[in-house]
Design an enzyme around this catalytic site. Sequence first.
Site, PDB file in Angstrom:
ATOM      1  N   ASN A   7    -105.983  89.745 -37.401  1.00 26.46           N
ATOM      2  CA  ASN A   7    -105.763  91.098 -37.887  1.00 26.46           C
ATOM      3  C   ASN A   7    -106.915  91.448 -38.827  1.00 26.46           C
ATOM      4  OD1 ASN A   7    -104.909  93.468 -39.002  1.00 26.46           O
ATOM      5  ND2 ASN A   7    -102.932  92.687 -39.726  1.00 26.46           N
ATOM      6  N   ARG A  91    -104.658  92.739 -33.536  1.00 25.83           N
ATOM      7  CA  ARG A  91    -103.988  93.989 -33.898  1.00 25.83           C
ATOM      8  C   ARG A  91    -105.039  95.092 -33.845  1.00 25.83           C
ATOM      9  NH1 ARG A  91    -102.739  96.223 -39.598  1.00 25.83           N
ATOM     10  NH2 ARG A  91    -101.445  98.010 -39.052  1.00 25.83           N
ATOM     11  N   HIS A 180     -97.733 101.487 -37.699  1.00 26.25           N
ATOM     12  CA  HIS A 180     -96.775 100.410 -38.011  1.00 26.25           C
ATOM     13  C   HIS A 180     -95.893 100.116 -36.806  1.00 26.25           C
ATOM     14  CE1 HIS A 180     -96.650 101.337 -42.636  1.00 26.25           C
ATOM     15  NE2 HIS A 180     -97.611 100.481 -42.329  1.00 26.25           N
ATOM     16  N   GLY A 208     -93.785  99.067 -47.406  1.00 21.31           N
ATOM     17  CA  GLY A 208     -94.733  98.159 -48.043  1.00 21.31           C
ATOM     18  C   GLY A 208     -95.778  98.993 -48.760  1.00 21.31           C
ATOM     19  N   ARG A 239    -101.139 106.509 -51.035  1.00 26.22           N
ATOM     20  CA  ARG A 239    -101.154 107.695 -50.160  1.00 26.22           C
ATOM     21  C   ARG A 239     -99.998 108.619 -50.523  1.00 26.22           C
ATOM     22  NH1 ARG A 239    -101.168 104.562 -44.675  1.00 26.22           N
ATOM     23  NH2 ARG A 239    -101.954 102.729 -45.744  1.00 26.22           N
ATOM     24  N   ASP A 280     -98.922  99.204 -57.005  1.00 26.81           N
ATOM     25  CA  ASP A 280     -98.072  98.069 -56.639  1.00 26.81           C
ATOM     26  C   ASP A 280     -96.642  98.339 -57.121  1.00 26.81           C
ATOM     27  OD1 ASP A 280     -98.264  94.979 -55.871  1.00 26.81           O
ATOM     28  OD2 ASP A 280     -96.879  95.231 -57.553  1.00 26.81           O
ATOM     29  N   GLU A 380     -95.118  90.820 -37.834  1.00 25.75           N
ATOM     30  CA  GLU A 380     -95.971  91.454 -36.826  1.00 25.75           C
ATOM     31  C   GLU A 380     -96.743  90.414 -36.019  1.00 25.75           C
ATOM     32  OE1 GLU A 380     -97.064  93.735 -40.283  1.00 25.75           O
ATOM     33  OE2 GLU A 380     -97.458  95.441 -38.978  1.00 25.75           O
TER      34      GLU A 380
HETATM   35  P1  ADP Z   1     -98.555  95.587 -46.755  1.00 31.05           P
HETATM   36  O1  ADP Z   1     -98.195  96.962 -46.340  1.00 31.05           O
HETATM   37  O2  ADP Z   1     -99.897  95.466 -47.401  1.00 31.05           O
HETATM   38  O3  ADP Z   1     -98.230  94.514 -45.748  1.00 31.05           O
HETATM   39  P2  ADP Z   1     -96.294  94.503 -48.150  1.00 31.05           P
HETATM   40  O4  ADP Z   1     -95.336  94.734 -47.037  1.00 31.05           O
HETATM   41  O5  ADP Z   1     -96.644  93.103 -48.516  1.00 31.05           O
HETATM   42  O6  ADP Z   1     -97.603  95.348 -47.977  1.00 31.05           O
HETATM   43  O7  ADP Z   1     -95.664  95.228 -49.426  1.00 31.05           O
HETATM   44  C1  ADP Z   1     -96.364  95.294 -50.625  1.00 31.05           C
HETATM   45  C2  ADP Z   1     -95.476  96.024 -51.631  1.00 31.05           C
HETATM   46  O8  ADP Z   1     -94.243  95.294 -51.781  1.00 31.05           O
HETATM   47  C3  ADP Z   1     -96.108  96.121 -53.011  1.00 31.05           C
HETATM   48  O9  ADP Z   1     -95.922  97.425 -53.535  1.00 31.05           O
HETATM   49  C4  ADP Z   1     -95.318  95.095 -53.806  1.00 31.05           C
HETATM   50  O10 ADP Z   1     -95.252  95.411 -55.182  1.00 31.05           O
HETATM   51  C5  ADP Z   1     -93.959  95.198 -53.166  1.00 31.05           C
HETATM   52  N1  ADP Z   1     -93.166  94.001 -53.451  1.00 31.05           N
HETATM   53  C6  ADP Z   1     -93.451  92.726 -53.119  1.00 31.05           C
HETATM   54  N2  ADP Z   1     -92.517  91.882 -53.617  1.00 31.05           N
HETATM   55  C7  ADP Z   1     -91.625  92.658 -54.288  1.00 31.05           C
HETATM   56  C8  ADP Z   1     -90.437  92.393 -55.043  1.00 31.05           C
HETATM   57  N3  ADP Z   1     -89.974  91.152 -55.201  1.00 31.05           N
HETATM   58  N4  ADP Z   1     -89.783  93.460 -55.563  1.00 31.05           N
HETATM   59  C9  ADP Z   1     -90.241  94.704 -55.410  1.00 31.05           C
HETATM   60  N5  ADP Z   1     -91.355  95.013 -54.726  1.00 31.05           N
HETATM   61  C10 ADP Z   1     -92.043  94.009 -54.174  1.00 31.05           C
END
Ligand code: ADP
Length: 397
Positions: A7, A91, A180, A208, A239, A280, A380
């Site tokens: 990916n 991907r 997605h 995410g 975004r 985040d 994925e």
């Molecule tokens: P990506 O879209 O890059 O794959 P992810 O699916 O890993 O991203 O999601 C990242 C998001 O998930 C971030 O905003 C992160 O803060 C949030 N996140 C990860 N672990 C937790 C948690 N335990 N509680 C709340 N949010 C979380």
Amino acid sequence: MPVLVINCGSSSIKYKLYGSEPENVLAGGIIEGVGEKRHRHHHAAGGREFTSELNVGDYRQGVAAIVRALVERGSPPPISNAAEIAGVGHRVVHGGDRFSESVVIDRSVIEEVESLGALAPLHNPANLAGIRAARDLLPGAVGVAVFDTAFFATLPPHAYRYAVPEQWWRDFGVRRYGFHGISHRYLAERAAGLLDNPGPNLVTLHLGAGASACAIRDGQAVDTSMGMTPLEGLVMGTRSGDIDPAVVFHLLEAGLPASEIRRGLLREGGLLGLSGVSSDFRRVARHARAGDGGAALAVEAFAHRVRRYLGAFMAQAAPCDGVIFSGGIGENSQEVRSLVLLGLETLGLVVDPDRNRGEGERRISTDGSPVDIMVIPTDEESLIATDTARLVSDHHS
Ligand code: ADP
């Protein structure tokens, strides 16, 4: 028959090597900072982890480093020779309206993915660089492209067409494509198994850093929150998701350059824009708990937008069998799930608070809830590996 899944993102390469079954992960890792000043390679194989600083100027060097790690790292390494890799699944973000399923990569596929670059300028060129590198470095392996848009090929025109002049669609490809799709398809297939229903009606929520919702009827996508690009829909890390398009003219007329508006919507909006703290979610939620008003607003706005799409998509998927939460936020934030689902018993969504507090793949609705609510960690890569293994074996038969 080992299968390598690659990916290539805008500055990273994630990968996993699978054995004969998609559950059988032999190795995996990530190279971060491709083409940037600092690069780091995390690699895991056989229960051991390796981290190294590398000089990775481009995707070709990155893929070369991955192949090297696969044959050298681990005791013993998962493969002894790169030629053992039978297939490489890539991907690919944008398949336009040309690709409705995964395909074996040949020259014409490469040309078509290249021609779609204008629709996904950040992603398709990186995906192509990975494809070219793998073809050079693993000439014996069958390359397979798995598209993030393909799952949405079943959207009817009334869902994918925007109400704009027809010529925009014909001449410029202006329509909803959806993204997605690999995750939403994984969730749909997994939910079908868990619900013991081969064609469920679902709303899948991938929450995410990027976030999207999908309405699924009889196991097929019928609507998505993402649009011509991944900017539309839910509030994301940076975004904006949906805004009134007139905001753009308003800002242009007020003198803001187009580049600044683009940056605001893509890089400085979303959770970051609303909170002023971070993109985040975990950090934003921590600040919100500590009393930061902007951060609290960001959390609430995020959940509000998900809730808006949940209601709309339950109507598109009616009668809805299941609502699925996934992605880093959807899988881990009990708070977001609670905010999204609060008071929706009349829609058939009855949450069990204890189950909602738990972890991992599970049902979080009560046994009597008319609609099943589930948390399903997305995977994925395993779906890419499954498609790749199938097409490799078809290719050789
Ligand atoms: P990506 O879209 O890059 O794959 P992810 O699916 O890993 O991203 O999601 C990242 C998001 O998930 C971030 O905003 C992160 O803060 C949030 N996140 C990860 N672990 C937790 C948690 N335990 N509680 C709340 N949010 C979380």
